[in-house]
Design an enzyme around this catalytic site. Structure first.
Site, mmCIF file in Angstrom:
data_model
loop_
_atom_site.group_PDB
_atom_site.id
_atom_site.type_symbol
_atom_site.label_atom_id
_atom_site.label_comp_id
_atom_site.label_asym_id
_atom_site.label_seq_id
_atom_site.Cartn_x
_atom_site.Cartn_y
_atom_site.Cartn_z
ATOM 1 N N LEU A 1 0.854 -1.193 0.000
ATOM 2 C CA LEU A 1 0.000 0.000 0.000
ATOM 3 C C LEU A 1 0.892 1.246 0.000
ATOM 4 C CD1 LEU A 1 -3.015 0.411 -0.121
ATOM 5 C CD2 LEU A 1 -3.084 0.490 2.352
ATOM 6 N N HIS A 2 1.575 1.463 -1.113
ATOM 7 C CA HIS A 2 2.475 2.611 -1.292
ATOM 8 C C HIS A 2 1.677 3.809 -1.789
ATOM 9 C CE1 HIS A 2 2.559 2.102 -5.719
ATOM 10 N NE2 HIS A 2 2.305 0.846 -5.385
ATOM 11 N N ALA A 3 2.341 4.891 -2.164
ATOM 12 C CA ALA A 3 1.655 6.143 -2.512
ATOM 13 C C ALA A 3 0.656 5.995 -3.659
ATOM 14 C CB ALA A 3 2.673 7.233 -2.839
#
Length: 89
Positions: free
Chosen positions: A14-16
């Site tokens: 769940l990165h940018a």
């Protein structure tokens, strides 16, 4: 109220960019949407809170959806996770 789990299966977690796509989905709904690990739930419509989760690949997240359009919201959030946030492998 729906209380279930979703698995983070995309390579980068769940990165940018993935968080941004999740925000695009969650903000369309009137329901309260919370996500987190165990009892620590955050607002799934808050980009900073999502980034602070630190949910990498393989993480199981608790998803709580409560409101008038909870079924549709749940369906779209689950579809986004299942599609690996539409990222290339």
């Amino acid at each position: 109220m729906i209380d279930t789990t979703v698995d983070v299966i995309n390579k980068l977690g769940l990165h940018a960019r993935a968080s941004g796509k999740l925000i695009e989905v969650t903000t369309k709904f009137n329901s309260n949407i919370q996500i987190g690990k165990g009892e620590k739930l955050i607002d799934a419509k808050n980009i900073m809170a999502l980034l602070m989760l630190g949910a990498g690949k393989g993480t199981t997240l608790r998803l709580v959806v409560d409101g008038p359009d909870e079924e549709q919201a749940l369906s779209e959030v689950q579809a986004l996770f299942a599609a690996k946030f539409y990222e290339a492998d």
